[in-house]
Motif scaffolding. Structure first.
Motif, PDB file in Angstrom:
ATOM      1  N   GLY A 206      -8.635 -21.126  16.057  1.00 54.58           N
ATOM      2  CA  GLY A 206      -7.694 -20.356  16.857  1.00 54.58           C
ATOM      3  C   GLY A 206      -7.330 -21.012  18.170  1.00 54.58           C
ATOM      4  N   ILE A 207      -7.394 -22.360  18.216  1.00 55.00           N
ATOM      5  CA  ILE A 207      -7.087 -23.115  19.438  1.00 55.00           C
ATOM      6  C   ILE A 207      -5.686 -23.694  19.330  1.00 55.00           C
ATOM      7  CG2 ILE A 207      -7.819 -25.044  20.900  1.00 55.00           C
ATOM      8  CD1 ILE A 207     -10.628 -24.708  19.758  1.00 55.00           C
ATOM      9  N   GLU A 208      -4.957 -23.706  20.427  1.00 60.72           N
ATOM     10  CA  GLU A 208      -3.582 -24.219  20.447  1.00 60.72           C
ATOM     11  C   GLU A 208      -3.529 -25.654  19.917  1.00 60.72           C
ATOM     12  OE1 GLU A 208       0.219 -24.912  20.670  1.00 60.72           O
ATOM     13  OE2 GLU A 208      -0.545 -22.935  21.216  1.00 60.72           O
ATOM     14  N   SER A 209      -2.672 -25.893  18.909  1.00 61.82           N
ATOM     15  CA  SER A 209      -2.590 -27.215  18.296  1.00 61.82           C
ATOM     16  C   SER A 209      -1.177 -27.782  18.303  1.00 61.82           C
ATOM     17  CB  SER A 209      -3.087 -27.159  16.844  1.00 61.82           C
ATOM     18  OG  SER A 209      -2.238 -26.326  16.062  1.00 61.82           O
ATOM     19  N   GLN A 210      -0.241 -27.109  18.995  1.00 57.75           N
ATOM     20  CA  GLN A 210       1.166 -27.522  18.934  1.00 57.75           C
ATOM     21  C   GLN A 210       1.404 -28.961  19.371  1.00 57.75           C
ATOM     22  OE1 GLN A 210       3.924 -25.171  21.258  1.00 57.75           O
ATOM     23  NE2 GLN A 210       5.590 -25.590  19.836  1.00 57.75           N
ATOM     24  N   PRO A 211       0.795 -29.441  20.473  1.00 58.18           N
ATOM     25  CA  PRO A 211       1.038 -30.839  20.866  1.00 58.18           C
ATOM     26  C   PRO A 211       0.655 -31.838  19.773  1.00 58.18           C
ATOM     27  CG  PRO A 211       0.017 -29.628  22.667  1.00 58.18           C
ATOM     28  CD  PRO A 211      -0.052 -28.745  21.455  1.00 58.18           C
ATOM     29  N   LEU A 212      -0.428 -31.552  19.047  1.00 56.34           N
ATOM     30  CA  LEU A 212      -0.852 -32.457  17.982  1.00 56.34           C
ATOM     31  C   LEU A 212       0.048 -32.318  16.760  1.00 56.34           C
ATOM     32  CD1 LEU A 212      -3.694 -31.504  19.557  1.00 56.34           C
ATOM     33  CD2 LEU A 212      -4.597 -33.169  17.941  1.00 56.34           C
ATOM     34  N   SER A 213       0.499 -31.089  16.481  1.00 56.58           N
ATOM     35  CA  SER A 213       1.418 -30.888  15.356  1.00 56.58           C
ATOM     36  C   SER A 213       2.721 -31.632  15.587  1.00 56.58           C
ATOM     37  CB  SER A 213       1.680 -29.393  15.157  1.00 56.58           C
ATOM     38  OG  SER A 213       0.494 -28.705  14.811  1.00 56.58           O
ATOM     39  N   LYS A 214       3.193 -31.641  16.830  1.00 54.28           N
ATOM     40  CA  LYS A 214       4.419 -32.365  17.157  1.00 54.28           C
ATOM     41  C   LYS A 214       4.207 -33.875  17.031  1.00 54.28           C
ATOM     42  CE  LYS A 214       6.589 -28.951  20.208  1.00 54.28           C
ATOM     43  NZ  LYS A 214       7.079 -28.690  21.583  1.00 54.28           N
ATOM     44  N   ALA A 215       3.014 -34.349  17.378  1.00 54.54           N
ATOM     45  CA  ALA A 215       2.706 -35.777  17.235  1.00 54.54           C
ATOM     46  C   ALA A 215       2.726 -36.171  15.754  1.00 54.54           C
ATOM     47  CB  ALA A 215       1.347 -36.089  17.856  1.00 54.54           C
ATOM     48  N   LEU A 216       2.190 -35.291  14.889  1.00 53.74           N
ATOM     49  CA  LEU A 216       2.252 -35.545  13.451  1.00 53.74           C
ATOM     50  C   LEU A 216       3.685 -35.575  12.961  1.00 53.74           C
ATOM     51  CD1 LEU A 216      -0.594 -33.461  11.735  1.00 53.74           C
ATOM     52  CD2 LEU A 216      -0.329 -35.946  11.787  1.00 53.74           C
ATOM     53  N   LEU A 217       4.516 -34.711  13.546  1.00 57.20           N
ATOM     54  CA  LEU A 217       5.929 -34.673  13.170  1.00 57.20           C
ATOM     55  C   LEU A 217       6.604 -36.001  13.502  1.00 57.20           C
ATOM     56  CD1 LEU A 217       7.768 -32.489  11.920  1.00 57.20           C
ATOM     57  CD2 LEU A 217       8.581 -31.978  14.212  1.00 57.20           C
ATOM     58  N   ASP A 218       6.232 -36.601  14.638  1.00 56.82           N
ATOM     59  CA  ASP A 218       6.763 -37.929  14.998  1.00 56.82           C
ATOM     60  C   ASP A 218       6.457 -38.940  13.902  1.00 56.82           C
ATOM     61  OD1 ASP A 218       7.670 -36.950  17.395  1.00 56.82           O
ATOM     62  OD2 ASP A 218       6.200 -37.971  18.645  1.00 56.82           O
ATOM     63  N   ILE A 219       5.195 -38.953  13.436  1.00 58.02           N
ATOM     64  CA  ILE A 219       4.783 -39.924  12.433  1.00 58.02           C
ATOM     65  C   ILE A 219       5.508 -39.701  11.119  1.00 58.02           C
ATOM     66  CG2 ILE A 219       2.820 -40.783  11.081  1.00 58.02           C
ATOM     67  CD1 ILE A 219       1.008 -40.006  13.423  1.00 58.02           C
ATOM     68  N   GLU A 220       5.563 -38.454  10.658  1.00 59.07           N
ATOM     69  CA  GLU A 220       6.161 -38.161   9.363  1.00 59.07           C
ATOM     70  C   GLU A 220       7.676 -38.343   9.389  1.00 59.07           C
ATOM     71  OE1 GLU A 220       4.688 -34.276   8.386  1.00 59.07           O
ATOM     72  OE2 GLU A 220       2.878 -35.102   7.469  1.00 59.07           O
ATOM     73  N   ALA A 221       8.317 -38.035  10.520  1.00 59.02           N
ATOM     74  CA  ALA A 221       9.759 -38.270  10.627  1.00 59.02           C
ATOM     75  C   ALA A 221      10.058 -39.758  10.566  1.00 59.02           C
ATOM     76  CB  ALA A 221      10.294 -37.667  11.922  1.00 59.02           C
ATOM     77  N   SER A 222       9.164 -40.571  11.141  1.00 56.36           N
ATOM     78  CA  SER A 222       9.317 -42.022  11.049  1.00 56.36           C
ATOM     79  C   SER A 222       9.199 -42.477   9.600  1.00 56.36           C
ATOM     80  CB  SER A 222       8.248 -42.716  11.906  1.00 56.36           C
ATOM     81  OG  SER A 222       8.233 -44.105  11.686  1.00 56.36           O
ATOM     82  N   GLN A 223       8.273 -41.870   8.850  1.00 55.14           N
ATOM     83  CA  GLN A 223       8.137 -42.185   7.433  1.00 55.14           C
ATOM     84  C   GLN A 223       9.420 -41.835   6.680  1.00 55.14           C
ATOM     85  OE1 GLN A 223       4.496 -39.779   6.901  1.00 55.14           O
ATOM     86  NE2 GLN A 223       3.550 -41.624   6.139  1.00 55.14           N
TER      87      GLN A 223
END
Length: 363
Positions: A206-223
């Motif tokens: 239940g801890i805020e994870s949005q900054p890390l989720s957005k970082a994953l989005l950067d990687i996958e969008a690059s893919q």
């Protein structure tokens, strides 16, 4: 949502049209078709010889030539009208069918749509390494070891080797999926895997994870971007190199092919960095004929600019020893036009407004 091979292929047929996430239709044409803001439409993309057509109802639009095959790709899109009346289409689904199986429309998942429309480059991933987000999370119970492994991926500028650069690239982007498709194991210190594990653990607690989720989005969008370029029979690959003491490098690599003359294809390397030591620097290298380099550098810091000029002879000698020939080297004491890494991946042809200096590399 499970993305099957058929769906992946169908998406790759449609995506090249939406390389910037959207497709625009001029105001007069949008009005003629009766497009409305917020409307969901169905359309078809067809190849007709040397032309590619977008069909909405009984209206045809000429769009840039793409390289997908087949009789047609049906997709769904949401219409957004701009203030000047221009209609912006955002893709929302594709048509899937094979052999004698009838085509069936499958909407794309929200996450897949986010990847298609994501355009922030690696800003979120860079912030993750450059801010205190990860160290602050290390204090949370049971997360210290995992965060240490993520931070341990950072390279050191003081003793950087070509092997470390190669290993970092091989642990980034589509290489992960290529290994999985061959049923091979990933490196346990894989950037995307480790960040995804941390996101899952944070969500479970239940801890805020949005900054890390957005970082994953950067990687996958690059893919996704890499996959689009491969479908267009080109190559584009981008990533970010985080450093322990130097900030980060944004790096991209592309190969542009001439379909009529393979030997005239060229490679483009772009690098961008910003830190307190050297200011903001962009480097662009175009490689032709395997070993012929044309280089351009932009530096906002005057000291960095002057040092680049004064040490250009050493750089030329170093590259010559490696079997590379520098045909030109231009240095500019200003920001790079466009001021974005994704802009930097595009050839800068016909520019007349540069104020810099060309270094005579053969003097």
């Amino acid at each position: 949502m499970i993305i099957t091979a058929d769906l992946a292929n169908a998406v790759s047929k449609v995506n090249p049209i939406f390389l910037e996430g959207t497709l625009k239709i001029a105001s007069a044409e949008a009005k003629a078709v009766g497009l409305r803001d917020g409307q969901i439409i169905q359309a078809v993309i067809e190849n007709r010889g040397d032309h590619t057509k977008l069909l909405i109802g009984n209206k045809e639009f000429e769009i840039p030539k793409n390289l997908h095959t087949g009789d047609g790709s049906k997709f769904q899109a949401k219409v957004s009208l701009l203030a000047n009346g221009t209609a912006v289409l955002t893709p929302a689904g594709v048509s899937v069918g094979s052999g004698t199986t009838p085509n069936a429309f499958v909407p794309l998942s929200p996450h897949f749509m986010n990847l298609l429309l994501h355009s922030s480059g690696f800003g979120n991933l860079s912030s993750l390494y450059g801010s205190g987000i990860l160290p602050s999370l290390a204090a949370k119970a049971g997360l210290g070891d995992l965060i240490s492994r993520i931070l341990g991926l950072r390279l050191s500028i003081n003793n950087l080797t070509s092997g470390e650069i190669k290993n970092f690239i091989m642990n980034f982007g589509l290489f992960n999926e290529a290994l999985l498709s061959k049923k091979q194991k990933l490196n346990p210190n894989n950037q995307k895997v480790l960040i995804a594990q941390l996101v899952r653990l944070l969500n479970e607690r239940g801890i805020e994870s949005q900054p890390l989720s957005k970082a994953l989005l950067d990687i996958e969008a690059s893919q996704m971007e890499t996959n689009q370029s491969l479908h267009n029979r080109e190559m584009f690959f981008s990533l970010i190199f985080p450093f322990k003491e130097f900030g980060a490098w944004n790096f991209s690599f592309s190969k542009t092919q001439n379909p009529e003359n393979e030997s005239s294809s060229f490679y483009t390397f772009n690098l961008h960095s910003k830190n307190e030591t050297i200011g903001e620097v962009w480097l662009r290298v175009v490689v032709k004929d395997r070993n012929n380099l044309s280089m351009q550098m932009w530096a906002t810091d005057k000291t960095t600019y002057a040092k680049a000029i004064s040490t250009s002879d050493k750089l030329n000698a170093l590259l010559n020893d490696a079997g590379l020939k520098v045909s030109s080297f231009e240095v500019f004491n200003e920001e790079r036009p466009g001021n974005r890494l994704e802009e930097a991946s595009k050839p800068i042809l016909g520019e007349k407004n540069f104020s810099g200096i060309s270094v005579d590399v053969e003097a």
